[in-house]
Design a protein around this motif. Structure first.
Motif, PDB file in Angstrom:
ATOM      1  N   THR A  78     -20.441  52.775  33.279  1.00 28.79           N
ATOM      2  CA  THR A  78     -19.933  52.640  34.640  1.00 28.79           C
ATOM      3  C   THR A  78     -19.100  51.374  34.800  1.00 28.79           C
ATOM      4  O   THR A  78     -17.998  51.401  35.360  1.00 28.79           O
ATOM      5  CB  THR A  78     -21.094  52.607  35.648  1.00 28.79           C
ATOM      6  N   CYS A  79     -19.619  50.256  34.314  1.00 30.05           N
ATOM      7  CA  CYS A  79     -18.929  48.978  34.518  1.00 30.05           C
ATOM      8  C   CYS A  79     -17.612  48.915  33.748  1.00 30.05           C
ATOM      9  O   CYS A  79     -16.611  48.411  34.267  1.00 30.05           O
ATOM     10  CB  CYS A  79     -19.844  47.825  34.116  1.00 30.05           C
ATOM     11  N   VAL A  80     -17.594  49.424  32.514  1.00 30.75           N
ATOM     12  CA  VAL A  80     -16.339  49.439  31.756  1.00 30.75           C
ATOM     13  C   VAL A  80     -15.336  50.394  32.400  1.00 30.75           C
ATOM     14  O   VAL A  80     -14.155  50.060  32.569  1.00 30.75           O
ATOM     15  CB  VAL A  80     -16.594  49.825  30.289  1.00 30.75           C
ATOM     16  N   GLY A  81     -15.787  51.583  32.779  1.00 26.83           N
ATOM     17  CA  GLY A  81     -14.898  52.546  33.428  1.00 26.83           C
ATOM     18  C   GLY A  81     -14.333  52.002  34.730  1.00 26.83           C
ATOM     19  O   GLY A  81     -13.153  52.197  35.043  1.00 26.83           O
ATOM     20  N   ASN A  82     -15.158  51.302  35.487  1.00 22.11           N
ATOM     21  CA  ASN A  82     -14.694  50.720  36.743  1.00 22.11           C
ATOM     22  C   ASN A  82     -13.649  49.641  36.505  1.00 22.11           C
ATOM     23  O   ASN A  82     -12.661  49.527  37.239  1.00 22.11           O
ATOM     24  CB  ASN A  82     -15.884  50.146  37.514  1.00 22.11           C
ATOM     25  N   ALA A  83     -13.839  48.843  35.465  1.00 24.45           N
ATOM     26  CA  ALA A  83     -12.864  47.798  35.126  1.00 24.45           C
ATOM     27  C   ALA A  83     -11.517  48.414  34.750  1.00 24.45           C
ATOM     28  O   ALA A  83     -10.453  47.916  35.140  1.00 24.45           O
ATOM     29  CB  ALA A  83     -13.391  46.933  33.987  1.00 24.45           C
ATOM     30  N   LEU A  84     -11.560  49.496  33.989  1.00 22.69           N
ATOM     31  CA  LEU A  84     -10.324  50.172  33.591  1.00 22.69           C
ATOM     32  C   LEU A  84      -9.561  50.692  34.806  1.00 22.69           C
ATOM     33  O   LEU A  84      -8.325  50.708  34.817  1.00 22.69           O
ATOM     34  CB  LEU A  84     -10.645  51.327  32.639  1.00 22.69           C
ATOM     35  N   LYS A  85     -10.290  51.114  35.827  1.00 19.34           N
ATOM     36  CA  LYS A  85      -9.645  51.641  37.029  1.00 19.34           C
ATOM     37  C   LYS A  85      -9.086  50.534  37.921  1.00 19.34           C
ATOM     38  O   LYS A  85      -8.012  50.683  38.511  1.00 19.34           O
ATOM     39  CB  LYS A  85     -10.650  52.487  37.820  1.00 19.34           C
ATOM     40  N   TRP A  86      -9.813  49.428  38.032  1.00 13.73           N
ATOM     41  CA  TRP A  86      -9.380  48.357  38.916  1.00 13.73           C
ATOM     42  C   TRP A  86      -8.197  47.566  38.357  1.00 13.73           C
ATOM     43  O   TRP A  86      -7.443  46.942  39.101  1.00 13.73           O
ATOM     44  CB  TRP A  86     -10.538  47.385  39.197  1.00 13.73           C
TER      45      TRP A  86
ATOM     46  N   LYS B  22      -9.705  53.070  45.550  1.00 13.86           N
ATOM     47  CA  LYS B  22      -9.059  54.237  46.124  1.00 13.86           C
ATOM     48  C   LYS B  22      -7.590  54.251  45.719  1.00 13.86           C
ATOM     49  O   LYS B  22      -7.036  53.232  45.315  1.00 13.86           O
ATOM     50  CB  LYS B  22      -9.185  54.212  47.649  1.00 13.86           C
ATOM     51  N   HIS B  23      -6.991  55.418  45.841  1.00 14.46           N
ATOM     52  CA  HIS B  23      -5.580  55.549  45.483  1.00 14.46           C
ATOM     53  C   HIS B  23      -4.735  54.594  46.319  1.00 14.46           C
ATOM     54  O   HIS B  23      -4.865  54.532  47.549  1.00 14.46           O
ATOM     55  CB  HIS B  23      -5.114  56.984  45.716  1.00 14.46           C
TER      56      HIS B  23
ATOM     57  N   ALA C  79      -4.241  54.163  51.493  1.00 20.92           N
ATOM     58  CA  ALA C  79      -5.108  52.993  51.304  1.00 20.92           C
ATOM     59  C   ALA C  79      -4.264  51.764  50.972  1.00 20.92           C
ATOM     60  O   ALA C  79      -3.338  51.833  50.170  1.00 20.92           O
ATOM     61  CB  ALA C  79      -6.116  53.253  50.194  1.00 20.92           C
ATOM     62  N   ALA C  80      -4.574  50.653  51.633  1.00 22.12           N
ATOM     63  CA  ALA C  80      -3.799  49.429  51.436  1.00 22.12           C
ATOM     64  C   ALA C  80      -4.142  48.771  50.111  1.00 22.12           C
ATOM     65  O   ALA C  80      -5.280  48.855  49.633  1.00 22.12           O
ATOM     66  CB  ALA C  80      -4.068  48.463  52.585  1.00 22.12           C
ATOM     67  N   ARG C  81      -3.163  48.116  49.502  1.00 18.02           N
ATOM     68  CA  ARG C  81      -3.369  47.364  48.268  1.00 18.02           C
ATOM     69  C   ARG C  81      -4.377  46.240  48.525  1.00 18.02           C
ATOM     70  O   ARG C  81      -4.238  45.494  49.490  1.00 18.02           O
ATOM     71  CB  ARG C  81      -2.038  46.791  47.786  1.00 18.02           C
ATOM     72  N   VAL C  82      -5.384  46.136  47.688  1.00 18.35           N
ATOM     73  CA  VAL C  82      -6.378  45.075  47.857  1.00 18.35           C
ATOM     74  C   VAL C  82      -5.897  43.805  47.164  1.00 18.35           C
ATOM     75  O   VAL C  82      -5.020  43.838  46.298  1.00 18.35           O
ATOM     76  CB  VAL C  82      -7.755  45.491  47.295  1.00 18.35           C
ATOM     77  N   SER C  83      -6.501  42.690  47.516  1.00 15.71           N
ATOM     78  CA  SER C  83      -6.132  41.416  46.906  1.00 15.71           C
ATOM     79  C   SER C  83      -6.680  41.311  45.494  1.00 15.71           C
ATOM     80  O   SER C  83      -7.645  42.002  45.123  1.00 15.71           O
ATOM     81  CB  SER C  83      -6.683  40.256  47.744  1.00 15.71           C
TER      82      SER C  83
END
Length: 436
Positions: free
Chosen positions: A129-137, A199-200, A11-15
């Motif tokens: 969900t929103c906090v967990g998603n922020a930690l991942k991004w 994604k990874h 997966a390509a690095r996103v902006s």
């Protein structure tokens, strides 16, 4: 499966713009659920006036909301880690609306309890969900990202403090529950359609520095529960969280008991009733503190930031106990207390993910977030203590002492212990790599 693993690896690095867009969507969702917690205090006096119930009985509805908002987050986090954020947030938005609609029709304590349980499940699904998603991004700016996301929850109700009170005064609390519930829930549902997990390979690697120590080992939730350091963080979260929740649930009753709730206060050319001014300022500062201290923790370390913030909170609560009877000081000091308190919702999730890895971030941060529910059990106790003493003095003093204790635990116990746990995890990774 091999195909999936290959696609994730390539997966390509996103902006950065794409990452910030995902963060912004989460912030909007958090803003829409903020009133479920921070708006409750405005409904309590009218509910008590209409039905004549004891305040502590009414506040059990608030406690149930927080319990179900927090204690189910690990389960919701598991669904997020496995299936992505979209369906979980959509589900949460629907339940948030249903919960407040039930409150609008409630005529018994049981109905209020049921409404708050349903709203709590919905709010927890959105929040976790929103906090967990922020930690991942944002593994490279984890404290700031978690803080900005949590700021939506902390400050999200600031703009609706006056409208909710106006609707309660003009149309009754039932109308406020109904229309705000439907409106907030609908916006969450729409926003959920645009949420995605990274994604990874799409995000930068974690930052390696001398101040912010992050593990490369990903701990599964079952492993996390076996780590004694997790329970130290849990205990600290509980004792710090309890004081803030007590003030959140009882801000208007405290002001009323001090006979200053309707006293006009003028600051910086703005005049409002003391409790309205305090509630508005509190929400703003409670939101600002989350990205601020999250950013600070990215610079000087999580535990050092906890030491500063928790110490400020303890001093602020003690000064509120001394000077809160003055309307101006009540407004200023309640704002200071909220500023020093709200950062727990950025510091603890980022510390948890730094310690246990990002793969199961939503679930693991959710496990720690249940401490907020445990802290909420002390809210009715605070009301009982107030009624037995006839004032809030004992509650303030206990809360101040708890924060000072947590401040010293952060720097003297958590910091060296966590460094050791992370070093051990890195060694385990090295041993596995050598064996391979």
């Amino acid at each position: 499966m091999p195909t999936t693993a290959h696609s994730e690896a390539s997966a390509a690095r996103v902006s950065d713009r794409y990452r910030w867009t995902q963060l912004a969507i989460g912030v909007v969702c958090m803003t829409m659920i903020a009133n479920l917690q921070y708006g409750w205090t405005f409904f309590v006096p009218d509910i008590q006036k209409q039905f004549g119930w004891n305040r502590d009985a009414i506040q059990w509805a608030f406690t149930l909301f927080v319990l179900f908002e927090t204690w189910l987050v690990p389960i919701e986090g598991w669904f997020v880690d496995k299936y992505g954020p979209r369906v979980v947030v959509l589900f949460g938005g629907v339940l948030c609306a249903v919960g407040w609609v039930i409150n609008s029709y409630a005529t018994t304590l049981t109905m209020f309890y049921v409404g708050q349980v349903i709203a709590g499940i919905g709010a927890g699904a959105v929040y976790g969900t929103c906090v967990g998603n922020a930690l991942k991004w944002f593994p490279d700016r984890r404290g700031l990202a978690a803080g900005i996301t949590a700021a939506g929850f902390g400050a999200g109700s600031a703009l609706t403090v006056a409208p909710i009170q106006a609707m309660i005064a003009d149309q009754g609390y039932q109308a406020a529950f109904y229309w705000f519930g439907i409106g907030q829930g609908a916006i969450v549902v729409v926003m959920s359609l645009f949420l995605l997990s990274p994604k990874h390979g799409q995000v930068p690697p974690p930052v390696v520095s001398n101040t912010v120590v992050q593990t490369r080992r990903n701990y599964a939730p079952v492993e996390v529960l076996r780590q004694p350091i997790f329970w130290l963080m849990y205990f600290m979260f509980v004792i710090v969280g309890a004081g803030g929740l007590m003030v959140t649930a009882n801000l208007k009753p405290i002001a009323a008991d001090l006979h200053i709730d309707k006293v006009p206060v003028t600051l910086m050319g703005v005049t409002m009733a003391a409790v309205t001014f305090a509630a508005t300022l509190d929400r703003i500062l409670n939101g600002l503190t989350r990205p601020f201290f999250g950013w600070v923790s990215d610079k000087i370390g999580r535990e050092n930031t906890m030491f500063i913030a928790f110490g400020m909170e303890g001093i602020g609560i003690y000064l509120l106990y001394l000077w809160g009877h003055d309307p101006v000081w009540f407004v200023l000091l309640s704002g200071f207390v909220f500023f020093a308190w709200g950062e727990i919702y950025s510091l603890f999730p980022s510390t948890c993910t730094d310690t246990f890895g990002s793969k199961f971030a939503a679930t693991n941060a959710g496990l720690l977030y249940t401490a907020k529910g445990t802290a909420a059990l002390l809210v009715p106790f605070a009301n009982t203590l107030q009624q037995s003493h006839g004032n809030w003095d004992a509650v303030f003093l206990l809360a101040a002492g708890a924060n000072i204790l947590a401040s010293f635990l952060a720097i003297a116990v958590l910091k060296p212990w966590r460094a050791g746990v992370i070093a051990k995890g890195q060694a385990e990774i090295g041993a596995v790599g050598a064996a391979a």
